[in-house]
Design a protein around this motif. Structure first.
Motif, PDB file in Angstrom:
ATOM      1  N   SER A  74       0.835  -1.211   0.000  1.00 25.81           N
ATOM      2  CA  SER A  74       0.000   0.000   0.000  1.00 25.81           C
ATOM      3  C   SER A  74       0.862   1.250   0.000  1.00 25.81           C
ATOM      4  O   SER A  74       0.549   2.230  -0.687  1.00 25.81           O
ATOM      5  N   CYS A  78       0.914   3.897  -3.276  1.00 28.20           N
ATOM      6  CA  CYS A  78       0.324   5.206  -2.982  1.00 28.20           C
ATOM      7  C   CYS A  78       1.344   6.338  -3.048  1.00 28.20           C
ATOM      8  O   CYS A  78       0.962   7.495  -2.943  1.00 28.20           O
ATOM      9  N   GLU A  90      -1.743  10.406 -11.095  1.00 27.70           N
ATOM     10  CA  GLU A  90      -1.981   9.808  -9.780  1.00 27.70           C
ATOM     11  C   GLU A  90      -1.305   8.440  -9.698  1.00 27.70           C
ATOM     12  O   GLU A  90      -1.244   7.713 -10.683  1.00 27.70           O
ATOM     13  N   ILE A  94      -3.949   5.509  -5.304  1.00 24.70           N
ATOM     14  CA  ILE A  94      -4.889   6.635  -5.208  1.00 24.70           C
ATOM     15  C   ILE A  94      -5.919   6.552  -6.323  1.00 24.70           C
ATOM     16  O   ILE A  94      -7.125   6.760  -6.096  1.00 24.70           O
ATOM     17  N   HIS A  98      -9.949   6.179  -5.928  1.00 25.57           N
ATOM     18  CA  HIS A  98     -10.861   7.126  -6.576  1.00 25.57           C
ATOM     19  C   HIS A  98     -11.883   6.393  -7.444  1.00 25.57           C
ATOM     20  O   HIS A  98     -13.059   6.759  -7.458  1.00 25.57           O
TER      21      HIS A  98
END
Length: 147
Positions: A74, A78, A90, A94, A98
């Motif tokens: 993670s 990220c 991004e 993320i 989203h």
């Protein structure tokens, strides 16, 4: 529904004794049925010890690998520095979150087949399972003195 069927099947095969009529039952048996049973400390300790599965690590692997692998994966997906399937500037983690939130807004209808959510889902989970597999190989190799 299946749980109810299993419970009904279990009750139908159990050997429950029929209760005696109240006129036949003695006073002492009625009192003992109403009064809660006392449990000794050893009975409570034995019952609590039986609830915990001591062979957990042999069955499911080391819990540190699972939690550490999930946390590290993670953190990697990220961070905007890592160029893993970069979606509109991004990072993967993320963008995946989203798209999950976007799909939750349109809940009754699911994602279309050409939605970028599917690629993000596959790449995210493939990376996670790769990290977990390599972590398990590393820990087991260290335990068995391969390195």
């Amino acid at each position: 529904y299946p749980v109810v069927m299993l419970a009904a099947r279990g009750l139908s095969s159990s050997s429950l004794r029929t209760a005696r009529p109240a006129s036949v039952a003695s006073r002492s048996s009625v009192r003992s049925a109403v009064r809660p049973a006392r449990l000794s400390r050893s009975m409570v300790a034995r019952a609590s010890a039986e609830k915990f599965d001591t062979g957990y690590e042999q069955k499911f692997g080391n819990a540190w690998i699972l939690h550490g692998g999930l946390a590290m994966w993670s953190a990697v997906v990220c961070t905007p520095i890592v160029p893993l399937v970069n979606y509109q500037g991004e990072p993967l983690g993320i963008a995946f979150m989203h798209s999950i939130f976007r799909l939750m807004d349109q809940f009754p209808t699911g994602p279309k087949i050409d939605d970028p959510f599917w690629l993000q889902l596959i790449v995210w989970h493939f990376g996670l399972f790769t990290v977990l597999t390599l972590g398990t190989i590393g820990v087991q190799g260290k335990k068995q003195n391969y390195w």
